[in-house]
Motif scaffolding. Sequence first.
Motif, PDB file in Angstrom:
ATOM      1  N   LEU A  91     -12.639  22.306 -35.179  1.00  0.00           N
ATOM      2  CA  LEU A  91     -12.748  20.968 -35.768  1.00  0.00           C
ATOM      3  C   LEU A  91     -12.010  19.932 -34.930  1.00  0.00           C
ATOM      4  O   LEU A  91     -12.423  18.778 -34.879  1.00  0.00           O
ATOM      5  CB  LEU A  91     -12.206  20.970 -37.203  1.00  0.00           C
ATOM      6  CG  LEU A  91     -13.044  21.752 -38.211  1.00  0.00           C
ATOM      7  CD1 LEU A  91     -12.288  21.880 -39.529  1.00  0.00           C
ATOM      8  CD2 LEU A  91     -14.401  21.099 -38.411  1.00  0.00           C
ATOM      9  N   LYS A  92     -10.915  20.318 -34.303  1.00  0.00           N
ATOM     10  CA  LYS A  92     -10.129  19.392 -33.481  1.00  0.00           C
ATOM     11  C   LYS A  92     -10.319  19.609 -31.983  1.00  0.00           C
ATOM     12  O   LYS A  92     -10.218  18.686 -31.195  1.00  0.00           O
ATOM     13  CB  LYS A  92      -8.632  19.553 -33.796  1.00  0.00           C
ATOM     14  CG  LYS A  92      -8.244  19.099 -35.159  1.00  0.00           C
ATOM     15  CD  LYS A  92      -8.164  17.600 -35.200  1.00  0.00           C
ATOM     16  CE  LYS A  92      -7.708  17.147 -36.579  1.00  0.00           C
ATOM     17  NZ  LYS A  92      -7.742  15.720 -36.701  1.00  0.00           N
ATOM     18  N   VAL A 105      -4.124  21.642 -37.979  1.00  0.00           N
ATOM     19  CA  VAL A 105      -3.908  21.364 -39.405  1.00  0.00           C
ATOM     20  C   VAL A 105      -2.591  20.623 -39.583  1.00  0.00           C
ATOM     21  O   VAL A 105      -2.522  19.622 -40.303  1.00  0.00           O
ATOM     22  CB  VAL A 105      -3.923  22.674 -40.220  1.00  0.00           C
ATOM     23  CG1 VAL A 105      -3.442  22.442 -41.635  1.00  0.00           C
ATOM     24  CG2 VAL A 105      -5.328  23.273 -40.228  1.00  0.00           C
ATOM     25  N   ALA A 106      -1.524  21.099 -38.935  1.00  0.00           N
ATOM     26  CA  ALA A 106      -0.203  20.475 -39.082  1.00  0.00           C
ATOM     27  C   ALA A 106      -0.223  19.034 -38.577  1.00  0.00           C
ATOM     28  O   ALA A 106       0.410  18.145 -39.151  1.00  0.00           O
ATOM     29  CB  ALA A 106       0.848  21.278 -38.323  1.00  0.00           C
ATOM     30  N   LYS A 107      -0.979  18.813 -37.513  1.00  0.00           N
ATOM     31  CA  LYS A 107      -1.073  17.465 -36.946  1.00  0.00           C
ATOM     32  C   LYS A 107      -1.643  16.478 -37.962  1.00  0.00           C
ATOM     33  O   LYS A 107      -1.206  15.332 -38.029  1.00  0.00           O
ATOM     34  CB  LYS A 107      -1.987  17.549 -35.712  1.00  0.00           C
ATOM     35  CG  LYS A 107      -2.002  16.335 -34.847  1.00  0.00           C
ATOM     36  CD  LYS A 107      -2.814  16.629 -33.588  1.00  0.00           C
ATOM     37  CE  LYS A 107      -3.269  15.368 -32.941  1.00  0.00           C
ATOM     38  NZ  LYS A 107      -4.130  15.596 -31.811  1.00  0.00           N
ATOM     39  N   ASP A 108      -2.587  16.935 -38.789  1.00  0.00           N
ATOM     40  CA  ASP A 108      -3.168  16.057 -39.804  1.00  0.00           C
ATOM     41  C   ASP A 108      -2.255  15.873 -41.021  1.00  0.00           C
ATOM     42  O   ASP A 108      -2.354  14.879 -41.713  1.00  0.00           O
ATOM     43  CB  ASP A 108      -4.514  16.623 -40.282  1.00  0.00           C
ATOM     44  CG  ASP A 108      -5.636  16.365 -39.302  1.00  0.00           C
ATOM     45  OD1 ASP A 108      -5.449  15.536 -38.390  1.00  0.00           O
ATOM     46  OD2 ASP A 108      -6.702  16.990 -39.431  1.00  0.00           O
ATOM     47  N   LEU A 109      -1.390  16.859 -41.241  1.00  0.00           N
ATOM     48  CA  LEU A 109      -0.505  16.770 -42.415  1.00  0.00           C
ATOM     49  C   LEU A 109       0.685  15.846 -42.169  1.00  0.00           C
ATOM     50  O   LEU A 109       1.265  15.314 -43.103  1.00  0.00           O
ATOM     51  CB  LEU A 109      -0.026  18.151 -42.807  1.00  0.00           C
ATOM     52  CG  LEU A 109      -1.099  19.102 -43.335  1.00  0.00           C
ATOM     53  CD1 LEU A 109      -0.498  20.485 -43.595  1.00  0.00           C
ATOM     54  CD2 LEU A 109      -1.736  18.552 -44.599  1.00  0.00           C
ATOM     55  N   SER A 140      -5.261  26.405 -34.434  1.00  0.00           N
ATOM     56  CA  SER A 140      -5.590  26.154 -35.844  1.00  0.00           C
ATOM     57  C   SER A 140      -4.401  25.553 -36.570  1.00  0.00           C
ATOM     58  O   SER A 140      -4.528  24.542 -37.266  1.00  0.00           O
ATOM     59  CB  SER A 140      -6.003  27.456 -36.543  1.00  0.00           C
ATOM     60  OG  SER A 140      -7.161  27.969 -35.975  1.00  0.00           O
ATOM     61  N   ALA A 141      -3.248  26.185 -36.412  1.00  0.00           N
ATOM     62  CA  ALA A 141      -2.048  25.706 -37.093  1.00  0.00           C
ATOM     63  C   ALA A 141      -1.658  24.320 -36.602  1.00  0.00           C
ATOM     64  O   ALA A 141      -1.323  23.438 -37.399  1.00  0.00           O
ATOM     65  CB  ALA A 141      -0.899  26.694 -36.872  1.00  0.00           C
ATOM     66  N   VAL A 171     -12.387  34.668 -36.649  1.00  0.00           N
ATOM     67  CA  VAL A 171     -13.515  33.803 -37.025  1.00  0.00           C
ATOM     68  C   VAL A 171     -12.999  32.534 -37.699  1.00  0.00           C
ATOM     69  O   VAL A 171     -13.402  31.425 -37.348  1.00  0.00           O
ATOM     70  CB  VAL A 171     -14.507  34.557 -37.945  1.00  0.00           C
ATOM     71  CG1 VAL A 171     -15.484  33.605 -38.606  1.00  0.00           C
ATOM     72  CG2 VAL A 171     -15.252  35.627 -37.165  1.00  0.00           C
ATOM     73  N   LEU A 172     -12.098  32.708 -38.655  1.00  0.00           N
ATOM     74  CA  LEU A 172     -11.551  31.539 -39.353  1.00  0.00           C
ATOM     75  C   LEU A 172     -10.810  30.624 -38.387  1.00  0.00           C
ATOM     76  O   LEU A 172     -10.961  29.395 -38.447  1.00  0.00           O
ATOM     77  CB  LEU A 172     -10.625  31.992 -40.485  1.00  0.00           C
ATOM     78  CG  LEU A 172     -10.035  30.876 -41.338  1.00  0.00           C
ATOM     79  CD1 LEU A 172     -11.128  30.064 -42.019  1.00  0.00           C
ATOM     80  CD2 LEU A 172      -9.074  31.448 -42.367  1.00  0.00           C
ATOM     81  N   SER A 173     -10.041  31.198 -37.480  1.00  0.00           N
ATOM     82  CA  SER A 173      -9.297  30.390 -36.511  1.00  0.00           C
ATOM     83  C   SER A 173     -10.232  29.606 -35.597  1.00  0.00           C
ATOM     84  O   SER A 173      -9.962  28.458 -35.267  1.00  0.00           O
ATOM     85  CB  SER A 173      -8.379  31.280 -35.672  1.00  0.00           C
ATOM     86  OG  SER A 173      -7.380  31.851 -36.470  1.00  0.00           O
ATOM     87  N   ILE A 174     -11.320  30.236 -35.179  1.00  0.00           N
ATOM     88  CA  ILE A 174     -12.290  29.529 -34.336  1.00  0.00           C
ATOM     89  C   ILE A 174     -12.897  28.356 -35.110  1.00  0.00           C
ATOM     90  O   ILE A 174     -13.004  27.243 -34.588  1.00  0.00           O
ATOM     91  CB  ILE A 174     -13.399  30.475 -33.838  1.00  0.00           C
ATOM     92  CG1 ILE A 174     -12.834  31.519 -32.887  1.00  0.00           C
ATOM     93  CG2 ILE A 174     -14.517  29.699 -33.141  1.00  0.00           C
ATOM     94  CD1 ILE A 174     -13.797  32.656 -32.568  1.00  0.00           C
TER      95      ILE A 174
END
Length: 149
Positions: free
Chosen positions: A88-89, A144-148, A140-141, A80-83
């Motif tokens: 978002l991206k 997130v990593a792409k934004d960091l 998901s990873a 659920v969290l991963s979805i």
Amino acid sequence: MVTITVPEGYGQIIAISLGVIPVLGFIHGVVVGSLRKAAGVPYPHTYATVEQCKSNPKAHQFNCAQRAHSNFLENAPQTVLSILVAGLKYPQLATALGGAWVLFRVLFLHGYVYTDKPQGKGRYNGGLFWFAQAALWGLSAFGVAKDLW
């Protein structure tokens, strides 16, 4: 302050992760509950014993349903969290992978509980849920990593 912008179509992400997946969890519970009495497994016992399974095929079926439900509960929260995060991206891809995960989980439940394959091997019918789940973790990873960076 952090601002999160949800993409168009994010409602589908919400529908799968906070609608369909919890309903599937409820269905798992109903299946387990419906088999408990026929299996002769009183509360608070979680599983039938080996002896019960040898003398009552419904006890084995109950154990398979209980294990399918436990496996669902072990995997649903992070999925659920991963979805939600991947959506978002990558909303369309996360929706498709989430839908595939649900479909494979239904096949997993059905194969585990309602096929005559020994030792619950019918669960392999839906084993591809692992690939959908891994893809969601990766998205998901990566998102997130792409934004960091």
